[in-house]
Design an enzyme around this catalytic site. Structure first.
Site, PDB file in Angstrom:
ATOM      1  CG  LEU A   1      -2.077   0.927   1.311  1.00 62.77           C
ATOM      2  CD1 LEU A   1      -3.035   0.674   0.157  1.00 62.77           C
ATOM      3  CD2 LEU A   1      -2.800   0.735   2.627  1.00 62.77           C
ATOM      4  CG  ASP A   2       3.367   2.882   3.200  1.00 66.32           C
ATOM      5  OD1 ASP A   2       2.447   3.709   3.111  1.00 66.32           O
ATOM      6  OD2 ASP A   2       3.902   2.560   4.276  1.00 66.32           O
ATOM      7  CB  ALA A   3       5.024  -0.035  -2.845  1.00 65.22           C
TER       8      ALA A   3
ATOM      9  CG  MET B   1       6.738   5.506  -1.142  1.00 63.99           C
ATOM     10  SD  MET B   1       7.123   7.198  -0.686  1.00 63.99           S
ATOM     11  CE  MET B   1       5.655   7.656   0.210  1.00 63.99           C
TER      12      MET B   1
END
Length: 112
Positions: free
Chosen positions: A82-84, A87
């Site tokens: 989810l963070d990728a 980013m």
């Protein structure tokens, strides 16, 4: 007579420069707005995703406490993915901020 012609040519050149600066500033301001929207939507999506992920983890842990370790590992893997995604959006936004391909194309087509 010659001086009048030179003055008009200088005035036209000044007008062309003003129009070029206006085009560049419009393109940069539009790019900044697009970058802001891109980062805001990414942040909002990540916040909603983490809220749903945490809620489902707590719900699953409450239903089957013996699987809490396995669920926690899977939760952290999904959190990393989810963070990728966010980013990647930030990287694209930085690309448009510092190496704007639209600006390069505009500068190529402007009269010199």
């Amino acid at each position: 007579m010659v001086e009048t012609t030179v003055t008009l040519t200088a005035a036209e050149a000044a007008l062309n420069k003003i129009q070029a600066v206006t085009l560049i500033s419009n393109l940069q301001s539009t790019t900044i707005l697009a970058v802001a929207i891109m980062i805001a939507v990414g942040a909002l999506g990540t916040a909603i995703g983490f809220a749903l992920l945490g809620g489902k983890f707590i719900e699953g842990s409450a239903r089957q406490p013996e699987l809490m370790g396995q669920l926690q590992v899977k939760m952290f893997i999904v959190a990393g993915l989810l963070d990728a995604v966010t980013m990647i959006g930030v990287g694209i936004a930085l690309f448009f901020t510092f190496a704007n391909p639209f600006l390069a194309t505009l500068l190529e087509h402007l009269p010199k």
